[in-house]
Design an enzyme around this catalytic site. Structure first.
Site, mmCIF file in Angstrom:
data_model
loop_
_atom_site.group_PDB
_atom_site.id
_atom_site.type_symbol
_atom_site.label_atom_id
_atom_site.label_comp_id
_atom_site.label_asym_id
_atom_site.label_seq_id
_atom_site.Cartn_x
_atom_site.Cartn_y
_atom_site.Cartn_z
ATOM 1 C CG ASP A 32 -32.145 18.595 -3.351
ATOM 2 O OD1 ASP A 32 -32.973 18.077 -4.017
ATOM 3 O OD2 ASP A 32 -31.258 18.804 -3.413
ATOM 4 N NE ARG A 49 -34.432 31.722 -2.264
ATOM 5 C CZ ARG A 49 -34.758 30.562 -3.139
ATOM 6 N NH1 ARG A 49 -34.465 29.459 -3.916
ATOM 7 N NH2 ARG A 49 -35.908 29.746 -2.611
#
Length: 278
Positions: A149, A46
């Site tokens: 979030d 990532r």
């Protein structure tokens, strides 16, 4: 060592044990998330491309960069890269049935029903809740939903209310018919939440490990499939904060695979994965 991705050569940068421990410590400090030792490959997958884009050859250099003053945007990119956002419409549908069959009928008439989707990801959970409330209380009824979030990128996606048409497979037909719109022409592969429904849902970037003073109290808090990433002490502190944000009689709903066993002495279990402040 090079890897071919999208026909572009991308350098594979290896992370040392010491660098990985720095990432673990930083992620714990910022978000409360406990990154397990077996996540090294995931982390490199990532973040590798970002290091190459910045012309960095070591993860230690990147960590030095994100911890400098004025690097809030890069720090957010790091958090976005390392947080998991698996979700879909009407996930763990028994919770939504409990909302419709138990919570809504018992709610005091005339009072606004406030619900917090505390790990909203790209919005599917919050919009699923909205569809249930619209069916029970009317789309113009006295209710509102906050979706939050830690990942800024998924929050921006949630605000659009636009999803791949394949997302429709998880939405029961009556809800799909009443609250979703199918794209046409060059948008034929897209699904959009009806603007009248999405207007009842507000999305904000929020860190569960941050400052909660901006929050209201809620009748229901959905905190599903989040605590699996936290250690016991972080879970305990989080539940203490959740308790304070629940109105008396309010409900906390966690994931079916989660439990407050041995980390909670203030919320009463109503059903597996459903708790209440009494």
């Amino acid at each position: 060592m090079l890897a071919i991705r999208d026909e572009v050569l991308v350098e594979k940068i290896q992370i040392t044990d010491a660098e990985f421990r720095r990432v673990q410590a930083l992620l714990m400090t910022l978000s409360g998330i406990s990154l397990s030792d077996n996540k090294k490959i995931l982390l490199m997958g990532r973040l590798n491309k970002r290091l190459v884009q910045l012309g960095l050859s070591r993860y230690g250099q990147y960590l030095d960069l994100v911890q400098r003053p004025g690097q809030a945007q890069e720090l957010q990119l790091l958090l976005d890269a390392l947080t998991t956002n698996e979700t879909y419409f009407f996930r763990e549908v028994k919770h939504l049935e409990f909302l419709a069959d138990v919570i809504v009928p018992a709610h005091r008439s005339g009072e606004q029903l406030k619900i917090w989707s505390a790990a909203a990801s790209s919005g599917e959970e919050a919009y699923s809740i909205a569809m249930v409330l619209a069916r029970s209380l009317g789309i113009q009824g006295s209710w509102q939903i906050l979706g939050t979030d830690i990942n800024q990128a998924v929050i921006e996606r949630a605000r659009t209310g636009v999803y791949p048409i394949s997302a429709a497979e998880k939405i029961p037909l009556p809800f799909l018919r009443d609250y979703c719109l199918k794209g046409v022409a060059d948008q034929a592969t897209k699904l959009m939440i009806d603007p009248a429904l999405s207007a009842k849902v507000r999305f904000e970037q929020f860190n569960l490990n941050g400052d909660w003073r901006c929050l209201d109290q809620f009748d229901v808090i959905f905190l599903r499939n989040v605590m699996i990433y936290f250690n016991t002490e972080t879970k305990r502190k989080l539940i203490e904060r959740i308790y304070r944000q629940l109105k008396p009689g309010g409900y906390l709903i966690v994931g079916h695979a989660e439990s407050l066993y041995q980390i909670n002495d203030c919320l009463t279990a109503v059903k597996p994965s459903i708790y209440r402040r009494v």
